[in-house]
Write an enzyme that holds these catalytic residues in place. Structure first.
Site, PDB file in Angstrom:
ATOM      1  N   MET A 170      -1.334  -5.852   9.273  1.00  9.03           N
ATOM      2  CA  MET A 170      -0.513  -4.715   8.859  1.00  9.03           C
ATOM      3  C   MET A 170      -0.449  -3.640   9.936  1.00  9.03           C
ATOM      4  SD  MET A 170      -1.877  -4.399   4.918  1.00  9.03           S
ATOM      5  CE  MET A 170      -0.709  -3.120   4.470  1.00  9.03           C
ATOM      6  N   HIS A 171       0.424  -2.662   9.709  1.00 10.70           N
ATOM      7  CA  HIS A 171       0.480  -1.390  10.433  1.00 10.70           C
ATOM      8  C   HIS A 171       1.067  -1.460  11.838  1.00 10.70           C
ATOM      9  CE1 HIS A 171      -2.162  -0.274   7.175  1.00 10.70           C
ATOM     10  NE2 HIS A 171      -3.193  -0.921   7.667  1.00 10.70           N
ATOM     11  N   ASP A 196      -1.702  -9.013   5.215  1.00 13.30           N
ATOM     12  CA  ASP A 196      -2.715 -10.072   5.232  1.00 13.30           C
ATOM     13  C   ASP A 196      -3.692  -9.984   4.071  1.00 13.30           C
ATOM     14  OD1 ASP A 196      -3.779  -7.716   6.281  1.00 13.30           O
ATOM     15  OD2 ASP A 196      -4.516  -8.642   8.120  1.00 13.30           O
TER      16      ASP A 196
END
Length: 490
Positions: A79-80, A236
């Site tokens: 992520m991110h 995830d």
């Protein structure tokens, strides 16, 4: 047959799942990080595309019939991250990843600009999130920012590559700091504070919904059926939860990957930003989750193996396990903040520390200190989450779970039972395949089952008293050093 793709930090994994829940095949392709400056962490998206070709080719060679039978594809990913694209969808710069710590100043500025940030997103502004990365680019690379027409998360760039469609799911979008997490929609106020609009954002779908279809040329290259659907997928951790059947309130897991995550499902939006707890949408409609995240879990082990000359990871764990209780009590302490820390400290300036070294200490002492320190960091995160007394065991997933000895040590430190399920090491790839199954019309109760248990680690008698003094000292060392970290001492 369903295909799950999990874009990790260190590898891309592909998994073929049959509709009897059997895993037919798995393929891996390694990925590497680039750290051109301290605190930076980047990857080239083209490396993800190359890795995708590698795993697809491997599955086509090993399982051609299964590949021809695939009905849908699901995506999971770290992520991110920030992938910046121009008007022609060309990548403008290397992707800035989740464990990049360069944007601490931008986090402070973003919080000042949008005082209601934590209320909207349920999270504090941290350098790992996507929005501060774009603020950093706007300040330090203005020509790149001016050319940016779309921002995608890493797995969603793979979707664009595979389908031509710019789409994200609710769970992954929750980690951008641009999503109104309770409403499951982009926040115009947060986008505006970043110099962006909805036009820069991908379309949003639920993780179990159809998001796009596979390009014909991709299907031909990989031995798949043309036009098969691609599910929304998930970040995830949310995808891993789906893979383990953790979709009901109170269920949760501990993930021992590059980062360390403790994840607990909820049926509502339950933010706790004061303790740096993440409150995100789940990958399934109408559900959310809480999550504590430490940035260097199994990556601390990898660092120690390299830095202290161990032949391999099993040799490292063998050395750590060789200490008896007396030696453990005298071992140094390790602060596992090699890339800063999120929960519960929100401290991008924190650094790894070995404290209390003496000439009597050996490599084995240091090995034990590292695995213990990761456990104490996880315990700090667990103590911030809302879990009812007597909650079910946390499922254990991730590469670090391969060590039964470390798993038992973590159960002792956390004072929580840890359950190892069959296929738990498949993590996000299995969850992605299940989300593909749901997008193909699968029934949630039949698809999101809890895998059979193949191991259970329960806290040993007396271990709480054994670890409490060292846990308190661990916390005291961090508290004493936090002002030093704030000065930027490397």
């Amino acid at each position: 047959m369903y295909l799950g793709l999990d874009l990790g930090t260190s590898e891309l994994k592909a998994l073929l799942l049959a509709d009897d829940h059997g895993v037919v095949g798995v393929a891996h392709a390694a990925l590497t990080l680039q750290r051109p400056q301290p605190q930076w962490s980047e990857q080239q998206p083209q490396a993800w595309a190359d890795a995708l070709d590698v795993v697809m080719a491997a599955l086509r060679v090993r399982h051609p019939d299964a590949m021809r039978s695939v009905r849908a594809i699901g995506l999971s990913g770290h992520m991110h991250g920030a992938v910046l694209l121009d008007a022609a969808n060309a990548v403008l710069r290397p992707a800035i990843l989740w464990n990049d710590g360069r944007s601490a100043a931008q986090c402070e500025a973003f919080t000042r600009a949008v005082p209601e940030l934590a209320r909207i997103t349920g999270n504090l502004a941290m350098p790992g999130f996507t929005a501060p990365k774009l603020l950093w680019v706007r300040e330090h690379e203005p020509e790149i920012f001016a050319r940016t027409r779309r921002v995608l998360l890493p797995k969603d760039w793979l979707r664009l590559h595979m389908s031509g469609e710019a789409v994200s799911d609710m769970s992954d979008a929750s980690g951008t700091l641009w999503l109104d997490v309770a409403q499951r929609d982009w926040s115009d106020a947060l986008l505006a504070a970043s110099g962006l609009t909805r036009e820069h954002m991908p379309r949003l779908v639920e993780g179990s919904a159809v998001s796009a279809t596979l390009k014909p040329e991709m299907a031909q290259r990989w031995g798949l059926t043309a036009g098969i659907p691609i599910a929304g997928g998930g970040g995830d951790n949310a995808a891993s939860a789906v893979g383990m059947g953790l979709v009901s309130p109170g269920q949760g897991f501990l993930s021992l990957g590059t980062s360390g995550v403790i994840f607990v499902c909820s049926d509502g939006f339950t933010p706790n930003p004061a303790r740096a707890v993440h409150a995100f949408c789940h990958a399934l409609p109408g559900r959310w989750h809480q999550m504590s995240v430490m940035l260097s879990a199994a990556s601390s082990v990898d660092w120690a193996v390299r830095s202290f000359g161990f032949a391999d990871v099993p040799g490292f764990f063998h050395a750590a396990a060789s200490l008896d209780d007396g030696a453990r009590a005298q071992a140094p302490l390790f602060l596992p903040y090699l890339s800063g820390e999120r929960s519960p400290h929100n401290d991008a300036q924190a650094r790894g520390v070995l404290y209390g070294l003496t000439p009597a200490h050996s490599r084995a002492d240091i090995a034990y200190a590292v695995v213990e320190g990761v456990g104490y960091g996880l315990r700090d995160g667990l103590d911030t989450l809302s879990r009812p007394p007597g909650a079910k065991p946390l499922s254990l997933v991730g590469g670090g779970a391969r060590s039964a000895w470390w798993s038992q040590l973590l159960a002792d430190i956390l004072q929580a039972p840890l359950a190892l399920g069959v296929g738990g090491e498949s993590g996000g790839a299995l969850g992605a395949a299940r989300l593909a199954w749901l997008a193909d019309g699968g029934d949630e109760a039949a698809v999101c089952t809890v895998p059979p248990r193949r191991g259970l680690f329960t806290p040993g008698e007396g271990t709480a008293a054994l670890h409490q003094p060292r846990l308190e000292r661990f916390r005291a060392v961090y508290g004493a050093l936090r002002p030093v970290f704030a000065q930027g001492v490397q």
